[in-house]
Structures are given as structure tokens and as C-alpha cells.
Scaffold this motif. Structure first.
Motif, PDB file in Angstrom:
ATOM      1  N   CYS A 156      -1.073  -3.125  -3.372  1.00 58.24           N
ATOM      2  CA  CYS A 156      -2.124  -2.858  -2.374  1.00 58.24           C
ATOM      3  C   CYS A 156      -2.736  -4.188  -1.959  1.00 58.24           C
ATOM      4  O   CYS A 156      -3.142  -4.979  -2.805  1.00 58.24           O
ATOM      5  CB  CYS A 156      -3.202  -1.962  -2.964  1.00 58.24           C
ATOM      6  SG  CYS A 156      -4.705  -2.012  -1.978  1.00 58.24           S
TER       7      CYS A 156
ATOM      8  N   CYS B 236      -5.588   0.139  -6.764  1.00 61.10           N
ATOM      9  CA  CYS B 236      -5.292   1.388  -7.492  1.00 61.10           C
ATOM     10  C   CYS B 236      -3.806   1.465  -7.799  1.00 61.10           C
ATOM     11  O   CYS B 236      -3.370   2.294  -8.580  1.00 61.10           O
ATOM     12  CB  CYS B 236      -5.764   2.605  -6.719  1.00 61.10           C
ATOM     13  SG  CYS B 236      -4.723   3.078  -5.338  1.00 61.10           S
ATOM     14  N   HIS B 237      -3.010   0.637  -7.141  1.00 61.81           N
ATOM     15  CA  HIS B 237      -1.615   0.512  -7.532  1.00 61.81           C
ATOM     16  C   HIS B 237      -1.111  -0.868  -7.112  1.00 61.81           C
ATOM     17  O   HIS B 237      -1.693  -1.515  -6.244  1.00 61.81           O
ATOM     18  CB  HIS B 237      -0.750   1.629  -6.936  1.00 61.81           C
ATOM     19  CG  HIS B 237      -0.623   1.568  -5.446  1.00 61.81           C
ATOM     20  ND1 HIS B 237      -1.371   2.352  -4.610  1.00 61.81           N
ATOM     21  CD2 HIS B 237       0.169   0.820  -4.631  1.00 61.81           C
ATOM     22  CE1 HIS B 237      -1.054   2.083  -3.349  1.00 61.81           C
ATOM     23  NE2 HIS B 237      -0.120   1.159  -3.343  1.00 61.81           N
TER      24      HIS B 237
ATOM     25  N   ILE C 187      -5.302  -4.275   0.364  1.00 65.77           N
ATOM     26  CA  ILE C 187      -6.672  -4.036   0.847  1.00 65.77           C
ATOM     27  C   ILE C 187      -7.650  -4.057  -0.335  1.00 65.77           C
ATOM     28  O   ILE C 187      -8.721  -4.638  -0.260  1.00 65.77           O
ATOM     29  CB  ILE C 187      -6.754  -2.689   1.606  1.00 65.77           C
ATOM     30  CG1 ILE C 187      -5.843  -2.733   2.839  1.00 65.77           C
ATOM     31  CG2 ILE C 187      -8.193  -2.391   2.008  1.00 65.77           C
ATOM     32  CD1 ILE C 187      -5.774  -1.416   3.620  1.00 65.77           C
ATOM     33  N   GLN C 188      -7.285  -3.421  -1.415  1.00 65.68           N
ATOM     34  CA  GLN C 188      -8.053  -3.440  -2.660  1.00 65.68           C
ATOM     35  C   GLN C 188      -9.473  -2.911  -2.485  1.00 65.68           C
ATOM     36  O   GLN C 188     -10.452  -3.604  -2.741  1.00 65.68           O
ATOM     37  CB  GLN C 188      -8.087  -4.860  -3.245  1.00 65.68           C
ATOM     38  CG  GLN C 188      -6.706  -5.397  -3.506  1.00 65.68           C
ATOM     39  CD  GLN C 188      -6.716  -6.734  -4.232  1.00 65.68           C
ATOM     40  OE1 GLN C 188      -7.748  -7.254  -4.612  1.00 65.68           O
ATOM     41  NE2 GLN C 188      -5.566  -7.290  -4.431  1.00 65.68           N
ATOM     42  N   CYS C 189      -9.574  -1.671  -2.073  1.00 65.12           N
ATOM     43  CA  CYS C 189     -10.901  -1.077  -1.880  1.00 65.12           C
ATOM     44  C   CYS C 189     -11.513  -0.589  -3.178  1.00 65.12           C
ATOM     45  O   CYS C 189     -12.680  -0.218  -3.215  1.00 65.12           O
ATOM     46  CB  CYS C 189     -10.830   0.084  -0.893  1.00 65.12           C
ATOM     47  SG  CYS C 189     -10.247   1.626  -1.631  1.00 65.12           S
ATOM     48  N   SER C 190     -10.715  -0.553  -4.242  1.00 64.29           N
ATOM     49  CA  SER C 190     -11.236  -0.058  -5.514  1.00 64.29           C
ATOM     50  C   SER C 190     -12.069  -1.152  -6.194  1.00 64.29           C
ATOM     51  O   SER C 190     -12.102  -2.299  -5.729  1.00 64.29           O
ATOM     52  CB  SER C 190     -10.065   0.365  -6.406  1.00 64.29           C
ATOM     53  OG  SER C 190     -10.554   0.908  -7.604  1.00 64.29           O
TER      54      SER C 190
ATOM     55  N   PHE D 116      -5.742   4.149   4.356  1.00 65.62           N
ATOM     56  CA  PHE D 116      -6.511   3.043   4.947  1.00 65.62           C
ATOM     57  C   PHE D 116      -5.658   2.083   5.765  1.00 65.62           C
ATOM     58  O   PHE D 116      -6.182   1.171   6.394  1.00 65.62           O
ATOM     59  CB  PHE D 116      -7.297   2.293   3.862  1.00 65.62           C
ATOM     60  CG  PHE D 116      -8.328   3.168   3.209  1.00 65.62           C
ATOM     61  CD1 PHE D 116      -8.952   4.176   3.928  1.00 65.62           C
ATOM     62  CD2 PHE D 116      -8.663   3.007   1.880  1.00 65.62           C
ATOM     63  CE1 PHE D 116      -9.894   5.017   3.342  1.00 65.62           C
ATOM     64  CE2 PHE D 116      -9.602   3.837   1.287  1.00 65.62           C
ATOM     65  CZ  PHE D 116     -10.218   4.841   2.018  1.00 65.62           C
TER      66      PHE D 116
ATOM     67  N   ARG E  28       1.316   5.861  -3.034  1.00 67.22           N
ATOM     68  CA  ARG E  28       0.615   7.146  -3.177  1.00 67.22           C
ATOM     69  C   ARG E  28       1.566   8.234  -3.673  1.00 67.22           C
ATOM     70  O   ARG E  28       2.740   8.287  -3.286  1.00 67.22           O
ATOM     71  CB  ARG E  28       0.034   7.601  -1.835  1.00 67.22           C
ATOM     72  CG  ARG E  28      -0.881   6.615  -1.188  1.00 67.22           C
ATOM     73  CD  ARG E  28      -2.185   6.428  -1.881  1.00 67.22           C
ATOM     74  NE  ARG E  28      -3.096   7.541  -1.753  1.00 67.22           N
ATOM     75  CZ  ARG E  28      -4.381   7.472  -2.138  1.00 67.22           C
ATOM     76  NH1 ARG E  28      -4.873   6.362  -2.653  1.00 67.22           N
ATOM     77  NH2 ARG E  28      -5.177   8.507  -2.017  1.00 67.22           N
TER      78      ARG E  28
ATOM     79  N   ASN F  19       0.801  -1.236   0.000  1.00 68.09           N
ATOM     80  CA  ASN F  19       0.000   0.000   0.000  1.00 68.09           C
ATOM     81  C   ASN F  19       0.833   1.285   0.000  1.00 68.09           C
ATOM     82  O   ASN F  19       0.393   2.307   0.531  1.00 68.09           O
ATOM     83  CB  ASN F  19      -0.966   0.023   1.196  1.00 68.09           C
ATOM     84  CG  ASN F  19      -2.087  -0.971   1.025  1.00 68.09           C
ATOM     85  OD1 ASN F  19      -1.825  -2.163   0.864  1.00 68.09           O
ATOM     86  ND2 ASN F  19      -3.315  -0.515   1.038  1.00 68.09           N
TER      87      ASN F  19
ATOM     88  N   HIS G 195     -10.219  -4.410  -6.396  1.00 72.69           N
ATOM     89  CA  HIS G 195      -9.287  -3.941  -7.429  1.00 72.69           C
ATOM     90  C   HIS G 195      -8.236  -3.064  -6.770  1.00 72.69           C
ATOM     91  O   HIS G 195      -8.504  -2.385  -5.797  1.00 72.69           O
ATOM     92  CB  HIS G 195     -10.127  -3.144  -8.455  1.00 72.69           C
ATOM     93  CG  HIS G 195      -9.356  -2.492  -9.546  1.00 72.69           C
ATOM     94  ND1 HIS G 195      -9.198  -1.131  -9.635  1.00 72.69           N
ATOM     95  CD2 HIS G 195      -8.718  -3.011 -10.604  1.00 72.69           C
ATOM     96  CE1 HIS G 195      -8.488  -0.848 -10.708  1.00 72.69           C
ATOM     97  NE2 HIS G 195      -8.179  -1.969 -11.311  1.00 72.69           N
TER      98      HIS G 195
ATOM     99  N   CYS H 257      -1.205   4.474   1.693  1.00 75.11           N
ATOM    100  CA  CYS H 257      -2.628   4.780   1.606  1.00 75.11           C
ATOM    101  C   CYS H 257      -3.155   4.983   3.026  1.00 75.11           C
ATOM    102  O   CYS H 257      -2.777   4.265   3.950  1.00 75.11           O
ATOM    103  CB  CYS H 257      -3.303   3.600   0.928  1.00 75.11           C
ATOM    104  SG  CYS H 257      -5.032   3.464   1.263  1.00 75.11           S
TER     105      CYS H 257
HETATM  106  S1  SF4 Z   1      -6.891   0.440  -0.221  1.00 78.46           S
HETATM  107 FE1  SF4 Z   1      -7.921   1.417  -1.937  1.00 78.46          FE
HETATM  108  S2  SF4 Z   1      -7.126   3.539  -2.020  1.00 78.46           S
HETATM  109 FE2  SF4 Z   1      -5.767   2.316  -0.697  1.00 78.46          FE
HETATM  110  S3  SF4 Z   1      -4.125   1.641  -2.073  1.00 78.46           S
HETATM  111 FE3  SF4 Z   1      -5.677   0.025  -2.063  1.00 78.46          FE
HETATM  112  S4  SF4 Z   1      -7.077   0.425  -3.756  1.00 78.46           S
HETATM  113 FE4  SF4 Z   1      -5.855   2.277  -3.384  1.00 78.46          FE
END
Ligand code: SF4
Length: 575
Positions: A296, A292-293, A298-301, A487, A71, A68, A290, A485
Motif C-alpha cells: 500500500c 494494512c497490507h 497511501i498508508q491511511c492506517s 481509496f 483486499r 494497494n 501504516h 483498496c
Molecule cells: S490506503 Fe488504507 S485501507 Fe487502503 S490499502 Fe492502504 S492502509 Fe489499507
């Protein structure tokens, strides 16, 4: 590869590569962007003039395999708030810049003529190229065109038509691993990039790796850190329903601002909830989970498809869904997804623009609930820059002035996001005192006030709210400097192994010997640097206030007003 500062002077169209000054060595992400802006930008300057600078910086751990950590921070003086500003985002750019050894990219000055430019960043430094093909294009078209011009692996940082028009809600978009978009959304940084006539920054891929002083210690710490993230129940909920898991939770708490902040609950909450979104995504063969990079865990996308199972939007966040949904009373997820897609393409902040729509609805522009009308105005007015579109694209306060509306939910001109401060006092402290205008991510007290993470503070009481917001704002400033991130904060607050593992990774990466206290002190020093910039720009405690209507209009279902005394708010900065 040794780290460098890349500097681009748009006035005389020259570039240089500089060694990193000692005083910036221990900084990254927001810590670095805010420090450079504070040192090099005149606080009273016009944000769209030649004295402002746009600073881009990966975090301290970006480019490594730390979970994560991808960013990218972007900073400048904000054209929306007039304060210092940092907005960060995922996508591939942070990791790519870090691997190229780019500690920060500083873009300064203004070009003289009407030409537009693309910056190309590679192992050889930065080159400035005149740009014609991409000018006027939406963000999706920019990414597709560059994909054909180069290959799919290049990193892209770009502005849409809103940035070209220098609208105060213009964002900066970053290409993600699937060639979709993530946004550094808040504060109008896209307008600063547009003022410098830089349409796009293209980053060449490299095989170089970020140097790690103690690889074994780094790997071990990353293992512990990753475990803390994946074991955390909130991480797991984010991975299943995305951030939109919050619609039903915040509605239940009576803090879901509805109909331009006139109620705390929305009758249509089920239709726009994370649970409904998840089922819709699965039904239409999208992706509920999914990245965002890369890296990650957690994959909140997610990837949200339309009824024909074609891509519509991704990174479909709670705050955007709330703003176009409850705040504008739109209970149709497809209309909200279409609006999200349009805002991504035009390159405007989906919170600012949607809250602006809610204010415009109150001003009589459209009926509340008219999702198709919102999409029409985005397409025909905001994208094309009609006078109405420019008023909306300059944000909620701009719309309030143009339409004579007094219920305008902004602090320092920036739209208040998805949590009503009358029903959650801690987040109201964050909105009021943040160095960057109303922004939930600056000190996310919802974690403790509503989700019970890191303890429990009654959302409706006065007790402990200032301290809670202060501690979280300090921690956030530090996290925003690592490239992590936000989160990760849920695990960091609840799992005693998480934060030490993060500190261990920083130490292993740089051969340093930092403690958790050093990380806290970093957060304090960033906040103080930002506050000092704002004070020099003319801001005082009197700007740390919520709009009048929050003090006067009780919100259902709790029937409460904003009642934290000003003297209590002013204690925030006693540290
Ligand atoms: S938790 Fe969500 S915002 Fe944070 S890095 Fe993963 S996909 Fe991106």
C-alpha cells in the motif's frame, strides 16, 4: 501456480479442489463472491442455515506487486440485511491465498455436532481440523495463540466471540502484517462463519508467485499507477491524518450525524478530529502512517497508543470514530480507542455496534457522552453474550425494536454510516439503492459532493445525484473485484493516467485485452447480479427507502430533510 477453487463441505467434513470454471475466469474479489453466491445460494434461505455459503476471494490483482491490491472479499447472504453481501478488507490473507492459487474458497453446509473447526490452507489444499484451544477467545488472543502454534508468518482469518454467538453485527477479522487486525466489517458475515462452526482459517506461507503473462508491461503500468496514487493530494492527506481527516470536513459541511442523528454538527469535533489524533499518536510514539497490507502506498492506517505508550488500536477509521464519537457524543479519543479495541477483539462491526449504542442511548440505556459506560457494556454484556449484549450485537435495528426507539438510522436493517443523507443527498441515494443495505463504500458520493473529486455536485441539490451514485456504484463494484483498496478511486477520478494503468495491469497479468468500457461493464454486471439475487429474496423498490424520520425531521445547520422523491430513487435501476 494454476488457480483453483477450494471447496469445504462442513456437513460431511470433506474438502475438494476444483478447476476454475471458464465462466468465473475473468472474475475476482466481489465480482466472484457475488457471482458464486448468486449461482449457488437459494435467495430465500436462512442466512445461518445449511443452504447459505461463505465465499472468500482475493481480487484479480491480489498477490501481485500492484500497489494497494491486497483486499480480500468475503461474501454470503447477510444475516443482518437478508440481501447478498460482500465485505472486503486488507490484511495479509488476500495476497497469501492468491499466491497459493486459491481463486476462491467456498464453505458450505453445517456440521452436525457441537465441535468447532479450523481450516488450514496450504499448497496441498484445505484440511479441516477440530479446534478446542481457540474457542471462546477474542481475536487478539486467537492471533497470538496461532502465532505460537505456527509462526508469525501464517495468514489468519478469524471470528471472535460475536461470530461464535452468531450475532448479526459479527465481523470477520484478518491478520495484518504487524499481527494486528483488519475487519470485513459489515453485514454480519462473522455470524455466517460461526454458523458453520469455523473459528478460524489459517493460511500457510508459500514461496510461489502469482503468474504474470507480460511482466514488463505490468511493471511499467504499476509504476504509472503508483505515481498517480502518491501524487494525489487526497492520498497524501489520508497518509497524514488517516480517514479521520474527515471529522472536521464533514462537521463543517453540516453532515456529521450527531446525538443519534439529531444534528449535523458536533461541539466536540476538534477533540476527536484527525488532526488531534495525529498529534496524540506522535506524542505517544505510535505510528501515524501504516499499511494494512504490503504494497500500500497511501498508508491511511495508523497505530494509536494509550497514555502509557502501549498499543491500543490500529486502522482507527473515521466511520468508527464518528459513530462512537459524534453519534454517541463521546469527545474523548481514548474512550473511543478503547471501544474500538474491544469491538475488534469481540469481533463486531464498529459502525453497526456504535450506531446501535447511539440508539440505545436515546432509549435511555446510558447518557449521551458516556464513553466509559459504552466500554463497560461492550466488556460485560456484548463480549459475554448477556441478553442486552446480544441485542446490541445484533445491530441498530435490533436495539430500536428492543428499546421502542423510532429514530433508527438503518436501510435494509444495516446502520447508516457517518454522512447524514439530508445534508449530502448523493450518499442518501447510495444508502437507499445499494444492493447491500446502507453502506457508504458502495458508492462514495462524498468524493464529489464534498471533496470536489471527479467534478462537483452540490450536496444539497437534487440535480445529478442519482447519476452520480449510479456511476460510483458501478465503478466501486469493478474496483472491489480487482483487490484494490477503494481509496485508489480519488486518483482514478482525478488523474487521467490512473485508470488506464489499472486496466493495463489487469491485461498484463492475464494476457487480456480489456478496455475501460469492459471494466465498467463488469461493474454493471455485478450490480445486476446482486440486484437479481435480492429481488429473488423478496426485495422490491419499496425497500430502497430511508427511514421515516429523515423525511420529517430537519437537520441543523442546513435545516433540511430528505426530500428526494421515491420516483427519482426508482430511476436508479434504469440502466
Ligand atoms: S490506503 Fe488504507 S485501507 Fe487502503 S490499502 Fe492502504 S492502509 Fe489499507
Amino acid at each position: 501456480m494454476a488457480e483453483k477453487i477450494y471447496r469445504v463441505n462442513m456437513t460431511n467434513l470433506t474438502t475438494s479442489t476444483e478447476p476454475v470454471p471458464d465462466k468465473w475466469l475473468g472474475l475476482g474479489g466481489r465480482g466472484l463472491t457475488s457471482t458464486i453466491v448468486a449461482e449457488e445460494v437459494e435467495p430465500t434461505c436462512h442466512p445461518l442455515g445449511g443452504k447459505n455459503k461463505l465465499v472468500v476471494a482475493p481480487g484479480l490483482l491480489s498477490g501481485t506487486v500492484a500497489a494497494n491490491s491486497g483486499r480480500l472479499s468475503i461474501g454470503a447472504k447477510s444475516p443482518l440485511t437478508g440481501t447478498i453481501k460482500e465485505a472486503n478488507s486488507g490484511g495479509t490473507a488476500a495476497q497469501m491465498l492468491a499466491k497459493l492459487g486459491c481463486k476462491a474458497l467456498i464453505i458450505e453446509g453445517l456440521p452436525k455436532g457441537d465441535a468447532w473447526y479450523t481450516l488450514l490452507i496450504s499448497e496441498d489444499g484445505v484440511t479441516i481440523q477440530e479446534e478446542q484451544e481457540l474457542v471462546g477467545k477474542g481475536n487478539f488472543d486467537v492471533v497470538a495463540t496461532i502465532g505460537k502454534r505456527t509462526d508469525e508468518k501464517h495468514g489468519i482469518i478469524t471470528i471472535g466471540p460475536a461470530g461464535e454467538m452468531k450475532l448479526s453485527a459479527a465481523n470477520i477479522s484478518i491478520k495484518d502484517p504487524d499481527s494486528h487486525l483488519r475487519s470485513s466489517g459489515r453485514g454480519g458475515l462473522g455470524a455466517v462463519m460461526g454458523s458453520k462452526r469455523v473459528k478460524c482459517i489459517i493460511i500457510e506461507p508459500t514461496d510461489a508467485k502469482v503468474e504474470i503473462v507480460d511482466q514488463e508491461k505490468f511493471t511499467e503500468a504499476n509504476r504509472a499507477f503508483t505515481k498517480a496514487l502518491v501524487d494525489n493530494p487526497i492520498s497524501q492527506a489520508l497518509g497524514t491524518y488517516g480517514t479521520n481527516v474527515l471529522v472536521n470536513i464533514i462537521n463543517e459541511a453540516g453532515a456529521l450525524p450527531t446525538r443519534n442523528f439529531t444534528s449535523g454538527q458536533f461541539d466536540g469535533h476538534e477533540e476527536i478530529s484527525g488532526e488531534t489524533m495525529h498529534d496524540t499518536i506522535v506524542e505517544r510514539a505510535g505510528k501515524p502512517k501504516h499499511n494494512c497490507h504490503k504494497g500500500c502506498v497511501i498508508q491511511c492506517s495508523q497505530i494509536y497508543n494509550d497514555k502509557e505508550k502501549k498499543y491500543k488500536t490500529s486502522g482507527f477509521e473515521y466511520e468508527s470514530i464518528w459513530a462512537m464519537g459524534a453519534d454517541c457524543c463521546v469527545d474523548n479519543l481514548d474512550h473511543i480507542a478503547e471501544a474500538d479495541h474491544l469491538m475488534d477483539d469481540i469481533g463486531v462491526d464498529s459502525i453497526e455496534t456504535s450506531v446501535a449504542m447511539g440508539v440505545a442511548m436515546e432509549g435511555g440505556l446510558l447518557e449521551f457522552g458516556d464513553g466509559e459506560g459504552i466500554c463497560r457494556i461492550l466488556r460485560e454484556d456484548v463480549a459475554k453474550g448477556t441478553p442486552l449484549g446480544r441485542i446490541i450485537g445484533c445491530g441498530a435495528a435490533s436495539v430500536g425494536r428492543a428499546f421502542g426507539v423510532t429514530r433508527v438510522p438503518v436501510v435494509k436493517n444495516q446502520a447508516i454510516p457517518a454522512y447524514d443523507p439530508r445534508a449530502v443527498k448523493g450518499i442518501g441515494i447510495t444508502y437507499a439503492t445499494s444492493t447491500q443495505g446502507a453502506d457508504h463504500t458502495m458508492g462514495y458520493t462524498i468524493a464529489t459532493n464534498i471533496l470536489g473529486v471527479g467534478g462537483s455536485v452540490d450536496p444539497l441539490s437534487h440535480e445529478g445525484q442519482v447519476e452520480l451514485s449510479r456511476n460510483l456504484q458501478i465503478a466501486t463494484a469493478a474496483i472491489d473485484s480487482t483487490g484494490m483498496c477503494l481509496f485508489i478511486a480519488f486518483a482514478a477520478l482525478d488523474d487521467e493516467k490512473c485508470l488506464p494503468a489499472l486496466v493495463d495491469m489487469i491485461n498484463a497479468r492475464f494476457g487480456a485485452d480489456l478496455t475501460a468500457d469492459d471494466v465498467t461493464n463488469l461493474g454493471i454486471s455485478i450490480l445486476k447480479t446482486e440486484r437479481a439475487f435480492n429481488e429473488a429474496a423478496g426485495f422490491t423498490n419499496k425497500d430502497d427507502r430511508l427511514p421515516e424520520f429523515f423525511y420529517e425531521e430537519p437537520i441543523a445547520p442546513h435545516n433540511v430533510v430528505w426530500d428526494i422523491p421515491d420516483e427519482e430513487l426508482d430511476k436508479f435501476w434504469d440502466f
